[in-house]
Scaffold this motif. Structure first.
Motif, PDB file in Angstrom:
ATOM      1  N   MET A   1       0.842  -1.179   0.000  1.00 43.65           N
ATOM      2  CA  MET A   1       0.000   0.000   0.000  1.00 43.65           C
ATOM      3  C   MET A   1       0.892   1.250   0.000  1.00 43.65           C
ATOM      4  O   MET A   1       1.847   1.342   0.754  1.00 43.65           O
ATOM      5  CB  MET A   1      -0.889  -0.009   1.246  1.00 43.65           C
ATOM      6  N   LEU A   2       0.545   2.179  -0.829  1.00 43.50           N
ATOM      7  CA  LEU A   2       1.313   3.398  -0.985  1.00 43.50           C
ATOM      8  C   LEU A   2       1.022   4.352   0.168  1.00 43.50           C
ATOM      9  O   LEU A   2      -0.128   4.588   0.526  1.00 43.50           O
ATOM     10  CB  LEU A   2       0.960   4.052  -2.315  1.00 43.50           C
ATOM     11  N   LYS A   3       2.075   4.912   0.762  1.00 39.82           N
ATOM     12  CA  LYS A   3       1.917   5.882   1.841  1.00 39.82           C
ATOM     13  C   LYS A   3       1.470   7.218   1.267  1.00 39.82           C
ATOM     14  O   LYS A   3       1.836   7.566   0.146  1.00 39.82           O
ATOM     15  CB  LYS A   3       3.229   6.072   2.583  1.00 39.82           C
ATOM     16  N   PRO A   4       0.723   8.000   2.042  1.00 39.44           N
ATOM     17  CA  PRO A   4       0.337   9.332   1.560  1.00 39.44           C
ATOM     18  C   PRO A   4       1.528  10.288   1.620  1.00 39.44           C
ATOM     19  O   PRO A   4       2.493  10.054   2.343  1.00 39.44           O
ATOM     20  CB  PRO A   4      -0.759   9.763   2.550  1.00 39.44           C
ATOM     21  N   PRO A   5       1.459  11.404   0.866  1.00 34.96           N
ATOM     22  CA  PRO A   5       2.519  12.410   0.965  1.00 34.96           C
ATOM     23  C   PRO A   5       2.644  12.908   2.399  1.00 34.96           C
ATOM     24  O   PRO A   5       1.674  12.904   3.155  1.00 34.96           O
ATOM     25  CB  PRO A   5       2.043  13.536   0.041  1.00 34.96           C
ATOM     26  N   GLN A   6       3.836  13.334   2.771  1.00 33.92           N
ATOM     27  CA  GLN A   6       4.072  13.793   4.145  1.00 33.92           C
ATOM     28  C   GLN A   6       4.846  15.104   4.123  1.00 33.92           C
ATOM     29  O   GLN A   6       5.843  15.237   3.410  1.00 33.92           O
ATOM     30  CB  GLN A   6       4.858  12.736   4.914  1.00 33.92           C
ATOM     31  N   TRP A   7       4.385  16.061   4.920  1.00 33.10           N
ATOM     32  CA  TRP A   7       5.099  17.332   5.033  1.00 33.10           C
ATOM     33  C   TRP A   7       6.372  17.134   5.836  1.00 33.10           C
ATOM     34  O   TRP A   7       6.416  16.329   6.770  1.00 33.10           O
ATOM     35  CB  TRP A   7       4.232  18.397   5.700  1.00 33.10           C
ATOM     36  N   GLY A   8       7.397  17.872   5.456  1.00 30.37           N
ATOM     37  CA  GLY A   8       8.660  17.819   6.174  1.00 30.37           C
ATOM     38  C   GLY A   8       9.537  18.985   5.748  1.00 30.37           C
ATOM     39  O   GLY A   8       9.037  20.000   5.244  1.00 30.37           O
ATOM     40  N   TYR A   9      10.834  18.816   5.915  1.00 30.89           N
ATOM     41  CA  TYR A   9      11.793  19.866   5.613  1.00 30.89           C
ATOM     42  C   TYR A   9      12.966  19.270   4.858  1.00 30.89           C
ATOM     43  O   TYR A   9      13.522  18.253   5.277  1.00 30.89           O
ATOM     44  CB  TYR A   9      12.298  20.527   6.903  1.00 30.89           C
ATOM     45  N   TRP A  10      13.334  19.898   3.745  1.00 26.07           N
ATOM     46  CA  TRP A  10      14.517  19.486   3.010  1.00 26.07           C
ATOM     47  C   TRP A  10      15.658  20.365   3.503  1.00 26.07           C
ATOM     48  O   TRP A  10      15.575  21.587   3.478  1.00 26.07           O
ATOM     49  CB  TRP A  10      14.309  19.637   1.513  1.00 26.07           C
ATOM     50  N   CYS A  11      16.720  19.737   3.952  1.00 26.81           N
ATOM     51  CA  CYS A  11      17.851  20.453   4.553  1.00 26.81           C
ATOM     52  C   CYS A  11      19.105  20.190   3.723  1.00 26.81           C
ATOM     53  O   CYS A  11      19.343  19.059   3.302  1.00 26.81           O
ATOM     54  CB  CYS A  11      18.084  19.951   5.981  1.00 26.81           C
ATOM     55  N   GLU A  12      19.880  21.239   3.517  1.00 22.49           N
ATOM     56  CA  GLU A  12      21.126  21.120   2.772  1.00 22.49           C
ATOM     57  C   GLU A  12      22.225  21.892   3.475  1.00 22.49           C
ATOM     58  O   GLU A  12      21.959  22.887   4.140  1.00 22.49           O
ATOM     59  CB  GLU A  12      20.975  21.695   1.356  1.00 22.49           C
ATOM     60  N   CYS A  13      23.453  21.426   3.304  1.00 20.41           N
ATOM     61  CA  CYS A  13      24.626  22.141   3.795  1.00 20.41           C
ATOM     62  C   CYS A  13      25.522  22.423   2.603  1.00 20.41           C
ATOM     63  O   CYS A  13      25.913  21.502   1.871  1.00 20.41           O
ATOM     64  CB  CYS A  13      25.380  21.310   4.835  1.00 20.41           C
ATOM     65  N   TRP A  14      25.838  23.709   2.397  1.00 24.64           N
ATOM     66  CA  TRP A  14      26.660  24.167   1.284  1.00 24.64           C
ATOM     67  C   TRP A  14      27.902  24.863   1.802  1.00 24.64           C
ATOM     68  O   TRP A  14      27.862  25.500   2.853  1.00 24.64           O
ATOM     69  CB  TRP A  14      25.879  25.172   0.436  1.00 24.64           C
ATOM     70  N   THR A  15      28.990  24.764   1.054  1.00 23.68           N
ATOM     71  CA  THR A  15      30.173  25.573   1.341  1.00 23.68           C
ATOM     72  C   THR A  15      30.436  26.456   0.137  1.00 23.68           C
ATOM     73  O   THR A  15      30.150  26.082  -1.007  1.00 23.68           O
ATOM     74  CB  THR A  15      31.430  24.726   1.628  1.00 23.68           C
ATOM     75  N   GLU A  16      30.985  27.626   0.426  1.00 23.94           N
ATOM     76  CA  GLU A  16      31.279  28.582  -0.623  1.00 23.94           C
ATOM     77  C   GLU A  16      32.641  29.209  -0.352  1.00 23.94           C
ATOM     78  O   GLU A  16      32.904  29.674   0.754  1.00 23.94           O
ATOM     79  CB  GLU A  16      30.194  29.652  -0.627  1.00 23.94           C
ATOM     80  N   ASP A  17      33.474  29.204  -1.349  1.00 26.13           N
ATOM     81  CA  ASP A  17      34.793  29.842  -1.271  1.00 26.13           C
ATOM     82  C   ASP A  17      34.588  31.333  -1.514  1.00 26.13           C
ATOM     83  O   ASP A  17      34.178  31.736  -2.606  1.00 26.13           O
ATOM     84  CB  ASP A  17      35.712  29.227  -2.327  1.00 26.13           C
ATOM     85  N   LEU A  18      34.854  32.158  -0.524  1.00 30.84           N
ATOM     86  CA  LEU A  18      34.605  33.591  -0.644  1.00 30.84           C
ATOM     87  C   LEU A  18      35.594  34.304  -1.551  1.00 30.84           C
ATOM     88  O   LEU A  18      35.381  35.458  -1.916  1.00 30.84           O
ATOM     89  CB  LEU A  18      34.572  34.237   0.740  1.00 30.84           C
TER      90      LEU A  18
END
Length: 131
Positions: A1-18
């Motif tokens: 059985m397919l689960k229903p969509p679920q609210w959540g949070y997409w989290c990312e960590c980025w680095t940037e050379d200044l």
């Protein structure tokens, strides 16, 4: 059985050379299913790296941990995207969290991945062209 969509949070960590010698690089991503889980991901990372940061960056990290974290969580609970950044030497590290609707993937339910999945090789990040 397919689960229903679920609210959540997409989290990312980025680095940037200044110094702008390299394009920003995605270091990690995380799917959180609650605001506390999302801000805890950032908190654990900041606590882990803070001993290796320079004094200013460490101060930025601990300021967010003690002062900014509660406002971040409140914003996430209001379904607002949030960012947390620290700058160490010539590198900015940024964590981004945004509300999303996670959709279940029917083909991932106890099934083997297609053979072509194992042929994918990520490309290394290339430097940004200079003017």
């Amino acid at each position: 059985m397919l689960k229903p969509p679920q609210w959540g949070y997409w989290c990312e960590c980025w680095t940037e050379d200044l110094t702008e010698q390299w394009v920003p690089a995605l270091l990690a991503s995380f799917d959180a299913y609650s605001a506390p889980q999302a801000d805890r991901w950032v908190a654990v990372a900041l606590r882990t790296i803070s001993p290796a940061l320079d004094a200013d960056a460490s101060d930025e990290a601990w300021e967010w941990l003690y002062e900014g974290r509660i406002e971040t969580r409140r914003a996430l609970l209001r379904a607002e995207p949030c960012t947390v950044s620290v700058t160490h030497a010539k590198t900015r590290i940024t964590w981004m969290m945004r509300p999303v609707l996670f959709l279940p993937l029917a083909h991932r339910q106890a099934a083997e991945l297609p053979a072509c999945t194992y042929e994918f090789k990520p490309r290394p990040t290339k430097p940004r062209p200079t003017d």
